[in-house]
Motif scaffolding. Structure first.
Motif, PDB file in Angstrom:
ATOM      1  N   TRP A 123       0.881  -6.637 -12.535  1.00 19.23           N
ATOM      2  CA  TRP A 123       1.170  -8.079 -12.443  1.00 19.23           C
ATOM      3  C   TRP A 123       0.023  -8.872 -11.848  1.00 19.23           C
ATOM      4  N   GLY A 124      -1.168  -8.281 -11.795  1.00 15.42           N
ATOM      5  CA  GLY A 124      -2.286  -8.986 -11.177  1.00 15.42           C
ATOM      6  C   GLY A 124      -2.587 -10.319 -11.832  1.00 15.42           C
ATOM      7  N   HIS A 125      -2.370 -10.423 -13.151  1.00 12.12           N
ATOM      8  CA  HIS A 125      -2.693 -11.650 -13.874  1.00 12.12           C
ATOM      9  C   HIS A 125      -1.661 -12.756 -13.657  1.00 12.12           C
ATOM     10  N   VAL A 126      -0.504 -12.414 -13.072  1.00 15.09           N
ATOM     11  CA  VAL A 126       0.518 -13.444 -12.847  1.00 15.09           C
ATOM     12  C   VAL A 126       0.909 -13.537 -11.376  1.00 15.09           C
ATOM     13  N   ILE A 127       0.251 -12.759 -10.514  1.00 13.09           N
ATOM     14  CA  ILE A 127       0.691 -12.664  -9.119  1.00 13.09           C
ATOM     15  C   ILE A 127       0.648 -14.015  -8.410  1.00 13.09           C
ATOM     16  N   SER A 128      -0.266 -14.883  -8.824  1.00 14.17           N
ATOM     17  CA  SER A 128      -0.375 -16.199  -8.174  1.00 14.17           C
ATOM     18  C   SER A 128       0.842 -17.073  -8.464  1.00 14.17           C
ATOM     19  N   ARG A 129       1.612 -16.724  -9.513  1.00 15.98           N
ATOM     20  CA  ARG A 129       2.816 -17.500  -9.859  1.00 15.98           C
ATOM     21  C   ARG A 129       4.030 -17.061  -9.062  1.00 15.98           C
ATOM     22  N   LEU A 130       3.907 -15.981  -8.301  1.00 15.49           N
ATOM     23  CA  LEU A 130       5.063 -15.389  -7.631  1.00 15.49           C
ATOM     24  C   LEU A 130       4.982 -15.662  -6.135  1.00 15.49           C
ATOM     25  N   PRO A 131       5.771 -16.623  -5.625  1.00 14.24           N
ATOM     26  CA  PRO A 131       5.643 -17.029  -4.217  1.00 14.24           C
ATOM     27  C   PRO A 131       5.769 -15.873  -3.235  1.00 14.24           C
ATOM     28  N   LEU A 132       6.687 -14.954  -3.489  1.00 13.02           N
ATOM     29  CA  LEU A 132       6.925 -13.871  -2.537  1.00 13.02           C
ATOM     30  C   LEU A 132       5.725 -12.938  -2.427  1.00 13.02           C
ATOM     31  N   MET A 133       4.993 -12.753  -3.535  1.00 10.14           N
ATOM     32  CA  MET A 133       3.942 -11.734  -3.582  1.00 10.14           C
ATOM     33  C   MET A 133       2.539 -12.322  -3.725  1.00 10.14           C
ATOM     34  N   ALA A 134       2.398 -13.626  -3.629  1.00 10.49           N
ATOM     35  CA  ALA A 134       1.119 -14.267  -3.915  1.00 10.49           C
ATOM     36  C   ALA A 134       0.007 -13.810  -2.979  1.00 10.49           C
ATOM     37  N   ASP A 135       0.349 -13.295  -1.792  1.00 12.38           N
ATOM     38  CA  ASP A 135      -0.687 -12.868  -0.839  1.00 12.38           C
ATOM     39  C   ASP A 135      -1.137 -11.430  -1.074  1.00 12.38           C
ATOM     40  N   THR A 136      -0.650 -10.780  -2.141  1.00 11.44           N
ATOM     41  CA  THR A 136      -1.017  -9.381  -2.397  1.00 11.44           C
ATOM     42  C   THR A 136      -2.524  -9.178  -2.499  1.00 11.44           C
ATOM     43  N   PRO A 137      -3.284 -10.005  -3.266  1.00 11.97           N
ATOM     44  CA  PRO A 137      -4.730  -9.767  -3.359  1.00 11.97           C
ATOM     45  C   PRO A 137      -5.423  -9.825  -1.996  1.00 11.97           C
ATOM     46  N   GLU A 138      -5.027 -10.798  -1.160  1.00 13.28           N
ATOM     47  CA  GLU A 138      -5.653 -10.902   0.159  1.00 13.28           C
ATOM     48  C   GLU A 138      -5.323  -9.699   1.033  1.00 13.28           C
ATOM     49  N   ARG A 139      -4.076  -9.257   0.989  1.00 12.61           N
ATOM     50  CA  ARG A 139      -3.683  -8.094   1.784  1.00 12.61           C
ATOM     51  C   ARG A 139      -4.419  -6.843   1.320  1.00 12.61           C
ATOM     52  N   LEU A 140      -4.527  -6.685   0.011  1.00 16.00           N
ATOM     53  CA  LEU A 140      -5.210  -5.519  -0.519  1.00 16.00           C
ATOM     54  C   LEU A 140      -6.696  -5.547  -0.143  1.00 16.00           C
ATOM     55  N   ALA A 141      -7.330  -6.709  -0.270  1.00 15.52           N
ATOM     56  CA  ALA A 141      -8.741  -6.817   0.088  1.00 15.52           C
ATOM     57  C   ALA A 141      -8.959  -6.558   1.574  1.00 15.52           C
ATOM     58  N   ALA A 142      -8.035  -7.061   2.413  1.00 16.33           N
ATOM     59  CA  ALA A 142      -8.170  -6.853   3.852  1.00 16.33           C
ATOM     60  C   ALA A 142      -8.046  -5.374   4.213  1.00 16.33           C
ATOM     61  N   LEU A 143      -7.119  -4.673   3.571  1.00 12.21           N
ATOM     62  CA  LEU A 143      -6.944  -3.253   3.855  1.00 12.21           C
ATOM     63  C   LEU A 143      -8.154  -2.449   3.388  1.00 12.21           C
ATOM     64  N   ARG A 144      -8.656  -2.784   2.221  1.00 11.24           N
ATOM     65  CA  ARG A 144      -9.819  -2.058   1.712  1.00 11.24           C
ATOM     66  C   ARG A 144     -11.063  -2.340   2.543  1.00 11.24           C
ATOM     67  N   GLY A 145     -11.121  -3.544   3.113  1.00  7.81           N
ATOM     68  CA  GLY A 145     -12.250  -3.884   3.961  1.00  7.81           C
ATOM     69  C   GLY A 145     -12.014  -3.550   5.415  1.00  7.81           C
ATOM     70  N   ARG A 146     -10.890  -2.803   5.675  1.00  4.31           N
ATOM     71  CA  ARG A 146     -10.518  -2.424   7.049  1.00  4.31           C
ATOM     72  C   ARG A 146     -10.314  -3.643   7.945  1.00  4.31           C
ATOM     73  N   LYS A 147      -9.976  -4.769   7.330  1.00  2.00           N
ATOM     74  CA  LYS A 147      -9.617  -5.964   8.081  1.00  2.00           C
ATOM     75  C   LYS A 147      -8.189  -6.302   7.721  1.00  2.00           C
ATOM     76  N   ARG A 148      -7.330  -6.339   8.716  1.00  2.00           N
ATOM     77  CA  ARG A 148      -5.904  -6.534   8.467  1.00  2.00           C
ATOM     78  C   ARG A 148      -5.530  -8.011   8.574  1.00  2.00           C
ATOM     79  N   PRO A 149      -4.546  -8.465   7.810  1.00  2.00           N
ATOM     80  CA  PRO A 149      -4.091  -9.853   7.921  1.00  2.00           C
ATOM     81  C   PRO A 149      -3.600 -10.159   9.319  1.00  2.00           C
ATOM     82  N   ALA A 150      -3.702 -11.418   9.692  1.00  2.00           N
ATOM     83  CA  ALA A 150      -3.270 -11.832  11.028  1.00  2.00           C
ATOM     84  C   ALA A 150      -1.813 -11.486  11.238  1.00  2.00           C
ATOM     85  N   GLY A 151      -1.513 -11.031  12.447  1.00  2.00           N
ATOM     86  CA  GLY A 151      -0.140 -10.699  12.798  1.00  2.00           C
ATOM     87  C   GLY A 151       0.274  -9.305  12.447  1.00  2.00           C
TER      88      GLY A 151
END
Length: 621
Positions: A578-606
């Protein structure tokens, strides 16, 4: 006749009869209400019915002798008739109040537990937990039915000394008897299905009230005669506390029942109410207990040639991690005793697949198709095994053979489409389903439409999915099939929910998101795993919205417990689909940022750092 009719009018018999029947009806309604809602004994209603029936002729007799104006003396005939009715009322009341009360709605279908080689008797302290009924009248709380059953199953299994049959096993038995899978087990089949599981008792319950103030009612029913052993009620707003309370009370009732009746040889091998380590904290005593339990199992294995005993042993061992080899030996003993036991062969094949023994799995799957006399079950069962082994093309071929044997099997059609979705091939699913869309059987064509909509939703083509679901809903209307209409509407609501959580509807437990927000990782993990088992692993129809939403939920809870690699895997899989439609999904829209933060060993705030536990203790890494 004219004189008789006039005499009846003069004595007011007709007026007396109408007034009596009206008052009697109102009284019965009131008594029935108190019996149903305030725990009054069923005996009160039975006695009331008896008195109403006998009171009717008594009222007519009194009207006949005293209905005219003026004072009439009591005559001997009148007194004799009234005395006879009074004696009958007294005798009937005595018999009803001293007889054993049976208030189970399953009384008419009660029978002795069904026990065969393939459905062993699980012993005195065994219980089957049926899906709970949502009686709140609120559709958004439908998740509470299966969710509460799952929590109660887990709590009873952890109570110690109980053999618990899960709702998933009961649905499997329901399918095996030729019934199509539904969201619940029909009440008229509940006793039969629970008995076939080998359990001695079953838990049947309902959920009342609102989300803020709900009541959990559970009945423990003896499968031998349908009588209610115990009825428990818990009230509150915390579903976990309600499940814990009811499970504790039911486990105590089952323990007292077993002690009253005495334990059999097989029951004697069960652990105590609490394991020795919890009672004493002494690891040595725990090891002694484990050794004695193992010796008891080995004694049963060596001294008994009973298939039931070996099934019991296999079931017990299957619940213990790392005991697959012993489970396999117990099942092999069953096959030695009864070489044609298809269920044991199928379970052996499942173990071989789990252990990665391809050669053994191939041999056992082939043997299963031979020993299973019902060809439909043989093909569908081998399809499930092949699917479990990750051999989707062969599984599809088995499902196709099953559909040739029974073209109207919507369960097998669901399973066939599922193999394409799990292979991430929605286009292949739509191609496979095309030939079923024109079926003259509305159940088949309607199911094909629903599955076609699922294939569109799987790849994020939500508008097409909603359109196809609408066609299924229209077909249900045109063919007078409310089940198809409801599934079409329900499926569209799932898609609308993922696009706008304030608009549609989801079966997923809303407590998952609350627990994630509160940082209660362990309970959130348990609920996600239960939902995944219920809606993904054990379901015939694979709902794309729930599958992908669970991927996101798993990513979130794995972040909470510090399992970064598992969180990355979940988020990555979600992005692939669902990567091509993830921005349309309010509940999951932060998935790319969370994934990038985990891969970069930087975790989302909180979010806690890897290894930290936000308010809970967990060993998962």
């Amino acid at each position: 006749m004219t004189e008789l009719f006039q005499k009846l009018r003069d004595k007011h018999l007709f007026r007396t009869a109408f007034i009596y029947l009206g008052v009697a009806w109102a009284s019965m309604e009131a008594i029935g209400f108190f019996v149903d809602n305030y725990g009054w004994s069923r005996t009160v209603l039975d006695v009331a019915v008896l008195l109403v029936v006998l009171g009717f002729p008594a009222a007519l007799i009194i009207a006949w002798y005293h209905g005219e104006r003026g004072k009439q003396a009591v005559q001997r005939t009148e007194a004799s008739l009234l005395l006879t009715l009074a004696v009958l009322a007294a005798i009937g009341t005595f018999r009803l109040t001293t007889a054993e009360e049976i208030a189970s709605p399953f009384r008419d279908t009660a029978r002795a537990p069904f026990t065969t080689a393939s459905n062993p008797d699980l012993g005195e302290r065994s219980v089957a937990v049926l899906p709970f009924v949502n009686s709140t009248g609120v559709d958004s709380l439908d998740w509470l039915g299966p969710g509460m059953s799952d929590m109660l199953t887990t709590n009873l299994a952890q109570a110690g000394g109980l053999r618990v049959v899960s709702p998933q096993r009961l649905f499997e038995l329901l399918r095996d008897t030729g019934h199509e899978e539904t969201a619940s087990i029909p009440q008229e089949l509940a006793m039969d299905v629970a008995s076939q599981s080998g359990a001695r008792t079953m838990v049947y319950g309902s959920i009342l009230g609102t989300a803020q103030d709900m009541a959990l009612d559970a009945q423990l029913i003896d499968l031998a005669d349908g009588t209610i052993i115990a009825a428990e009620r818990a009230r509150g707003s915390d579903v976990f506390a309600l499940a814990d309370t009811v499970a504790d009370r039911l486990a105590r009732q089952l323990g007292e029942r077993a002690r009253d009746r005495g334990m059999t040889l097989v029951d004697a091998t069960l652990p105590p109410e609490k394991p020795p380590l919890a009672l004493t904290g002494d690891v040595g005593k725990l090891r002694e207990f484990q050794v004695s339990l193992r010796q008891a199992w080995e004694t049963l294995e060596s001294e008994s040639d009973s298939v039931e005993v070996h099934y019991r042993i296999a079931d017990m061992l299957e619940d213990v991690p790392g005991r697959e080899a012993e489970t396999r030996r117990a099942l092999e003993e069953i096959v030695t005793i009864t070489p044609e036991d298809a269920r044991a062969v199928g379970r052996l094949a499942h173990i071989a697949i789990t252990q990665g023994d391809t050669a053994a799995a191939d041999s056992l799957i082939a043997r299963f198709t031979v020993v299973e006399k019902d060809q439909l079950r043989a093909m569908a069962g081998s399809g499930r095994l092949l699917e479990h082994a990750g051999r989707a093309p062969e599984a599809r071929q088995a499902y196709r053979h099953a559909l040739e044997l029974k073209p109207g099997s919507t369960v097998v059609l669901n399973q066939l489409a599922r193999t394409f979705l799990r292979d991430n091939d929605p286009e292949g699913a739509r191609t496979e389903l095309e030939r079923f869309l024109a079926s003259p059987d509305p159940a088949v064509s309607g199911t094909a439409l629903l599955l076609t909509g699922d294939a569109y939703a799987w790849e994020g083509r939500f508008d097409e999915a909603i359109r196809i679901y609408g066609e299924a809903e229209a077909l249900g209307d045109a063919e007078s099939r409310p089940d198809i209409r409801a599934q079409g509407l329900e499926s569209a609501l799932y898609v609308q929910w993922v696009l706008d959580p304030t608009d549609g509807f989801s079966r997923l437990n809303s407590s998952i998101w609350t627990l994630i927000d509160l940082g209660k990782a362990e309970k959130a993990v348990n609920l996600v795993q239960a939902a995944e088992r219920l809606y993904v692993k054990d379901a015939d129809r694979l709902f794309p919205v729930e599958y992908h939403t669970l991927l996101y939920a798993k990513g979130r809870v794995y972040e909470l417990v510090g399992a970064d690699r598992a969180a990355v895997d979940a988020y990555s899989q979600l992005m692939r689909h669902w990567g091509h439609v993830i921005s349309r999904l309010p509940l999951m829209a932060d998935t790319p940022e969370r994934l990038a933060a985990l891969r970069g060993r930087k975790r989302p705030a909180g979010t806690p750092a890897s290894g930290e536990r936000p308010g809970v203790e967990s060993s998962e890494r």
